[in-house]
Design an enzyme around this catalytic site. Structure first.
Site, PDB file in Angstrom:
ATOM      1  N   TYR A   1      39.043 -25.782  35.581  1.00  0.00           N
ATOM      2  CA  TYR A   1      40.102 -24.838  35.186  1.00  0.00           C
ATOM      3  C   TYR A   1      39.624 -23.416  35.428  1.00  0.00           C
ATOM      4  O   TYR A   1      38.482 -23.080  35.099  1.00  0.00           O
ATOM      5  CB  TYR A   1      40.439 -25.019  33.700  1.00  0.00           C
ATOM      6  CG  TYR A   1      41.418 -23.986  33.192  1.00  0.00           C
ATOM      7  CD1 TYR A   1      42.792 -24.238  33.208  1.00  0.00           C
ATOM      8  CD2 TYR A   1      40.980 -22.744  32.736  1.00  0.00           C
ATOM      9  CE1 TYR A   1      43.695 -23.280  32.775  1.00  0.00           C
ATOM     10  CE2 TYR A   1      41.885 -21.777  32.304  1.00  0.00           C
ATOM     11  CZ  TYR A   1      43.238 -22.054  32.320  1.00  0.00           C
ATOM     12  OH  TYR A   1      44.127 -21.107  31.906  1.00  0.00           O
TER      13      TYR A   1
ATOM     14  N   GLU B   1      46.513 -18.555  37.495  1.00  0.00           N
ATOM     15  CA  GLU B   1      45.837 -19.731  36.949  1.00  0.00           C
ATOM     16  C   GLU B   1      45.748 -20.839  37.996  1.00  0.00           C
ATOM     17  O   GLU B   1      46.715 -21.084  38.722  1.00  0.00           O
ATOM     18  CB  GLU B   1      46.619 -20.245  35.733  1.00  0.00           C
ATOM     19  CG  GLU B   1      45.959 -21.427  35.026  1.00  0.00           C
ATOM     20  CD  GLU B   1      46.865 -22.033  33.973  1.00  0.00           C
ATOM     21  OE1 GLU B   1      46.603 -21.838  32.776  1.00  0.00           O
ATOM     22  OE2 GLU B   1      47.847 -22.717  34.338  1.00  0.00           O
TER      23      GLU B   1
END
Ligand code: GDP
Ligand code: MN
Length: 378
Positions: free
Chosen positions: A101, A187
């Protein structure tokens, strides 16, 4: 504005962040053609402005074009958390060794862009934050000095050694995307390590600050694609603040506070507003006309309530704007106008002398709200 995954990936590609070769499709046949062109195994991915598409069944692997077409058929038109899938992104499938992530957001408390990186990607990051907060590394980056080697060194130390160099390059490029694009979020979840050691963005979530859109022509083009509602489209072009609601009383006012209280009064009078529309404190006659056209073009609207307080804007110009609008659009529903403040009397006189069918004047907001509500239910 939240970009769709494929838009985010187009931005990533332009900045040199590795993404898979893909095509955007709106029909199963296009999916078939795209899969054939790309060759090999592909992923068919629903393009909607919400996360968790994988769990919702909006992401499917296909081994050949026929299977891809079948997935396209199933996913197109699907409802994912209230969003209808109108497009799918078809891309070459990636072999995954690890899912990580990585994100940059604006940390408003510290007034700085902030990175979050975790070796536990692919899953909901809030879950990781709850369960194991120390598994997420955070670092602030000062825009004046930019993203430096030490940021990369710190943030990637949580990743597998073979992924660090590739991830560091991507993290640095994410900062450029974030800063140059006036973003509030960039993101990548998951950021993947492939079995052959490449690091790659498998998903893209990019949010751009609406107030900065004017200086990003590319993103403005995305906004046109994302805005499907006809009234919202015109409002955005004209710079009018407009939100569609469920009711039948069309509302137009000047100033967000005044419009909000108008919505409340309509509710109190037993009605329901069809929209929020604020033409702005210093609206011109032209803006007034544009606003009225937007409200009147919504087929749900059964009556219109115009509530203007003349502060900067003069009510006589507002009245003129209403007359102008009515030469361009047909008034098929009753309209209640309340003018107060600067040149209110003059404005009311202009409307009266025009003796328009279906236009009524009200002197107070409450009277206007009651009248418009009655007319909508008549
Ligand atoms: P999200 O569920 O909306 O966040 O959509 P993602 O694009 O993040 O995809 C969800 C999951 O689908 C990923 O975490 C992967 O596990 C899987 N996935 C997506 N693309 C691929 C791919 O190319 N190959 C494989 N094997 N899995 C994929
Ligand atoms: Mn994802």
């Amino acid at each position: 504005m939240d970009l769709l995954e494929y838009m985010g990936k187009e931005v990533f590609a332009a900045y040199g962040i590795p993404v898979s070769d893909g095509r955007i499709c709106t029909t199963p046949d296009e999916v078939h053609a795209a899969a054939k062109e790309i060759g090999g195994q592909v992923v068919v991915k629903a393009q909607v402005q919400v996360g968790g598409r994988g769990k919702a069944g909006g992401i499917k692997l296909a081994n050949d074009p026929d299977e891809a077409r079948a997935h396209g058929d199933a996913i197109l038109g699907m409802d994912i958390k209230g969003h209808t899938v109108e497009r799918v992104w078809v891309e070459a499938a990636t072999d995954i060794a690890k899912e990580y992530y990585a994100s940059v957001t604006l940390d408003r408390r510290n007034g700085l862009p902030m990175y979050m990186v975790s070796a536990q990607g692919g899953v909901d990051i809030e879950e990781v934050a709850d369960r194991e907060p120390e598994a997420i590394l955070k670092a602030h980056v000062d825009p004046l000095t930019g993203f430096k080697g030490f940021h990369a060194h710190y943030l990637t130390k949580t990743l597998d050694p073979e992924a660090r160099a590739g991830a560091a390059e991507i993290l640095e490029k994410m900062f450029t995307v974030f800063m140059e694009g006036d973003c509030s979020l960039v993101e990548i979840n998951p950021l993947v390590l492939t079995p052959d050691g490449r690091v790659h963005a498998l998903d893209a979530k990019v949010s751009v600050d609406d107030n900065a859109l004017f200086r990003h022509p590319d993103y403005l083009a995305y906004r046109d694609i994302l805005t499907t509602d006809p009234q919202e489209k015109i409002a955005k072009e004209k710079g009018i603040a407009y939100v569609k609601l469920d009711g039948s009383v069309g509302i137009m006012g000047n100033g967000a506070g005044l419009v909000m209280s108008t919505l409340d009064l309509v509710k109190l009078a037993g009605g329901a507003a069809a929209n929020f529309l604020d033409v702005g404190g210093g609206a011109s006659g032209e803006q007034i006309a544009a606003g009225l056209e937007i409200v009147l073009s919504d087929p749900k609207v059964r009556s219109v309530l115009v509530n203007i307080f003349g502060g900067i804007v003069r009510c006589d110009l507002v009245a003129q704007g209403i007359l102008d609008a009515l030469t361009r659009v047909e008034l098929k529903v009753p309209m209640v106008v309340r003018l107060d403040g600067t040149n209110a009397e003059e404005g009311r006189r202009i409307l009266q002398e025009a003796s328009l069918d279906g236009v009524e004047a009200a002197t107070t907001m409450w009277e206007a709200a009651e009248l418009a509500t009655q007319r909508a239910s008549a």
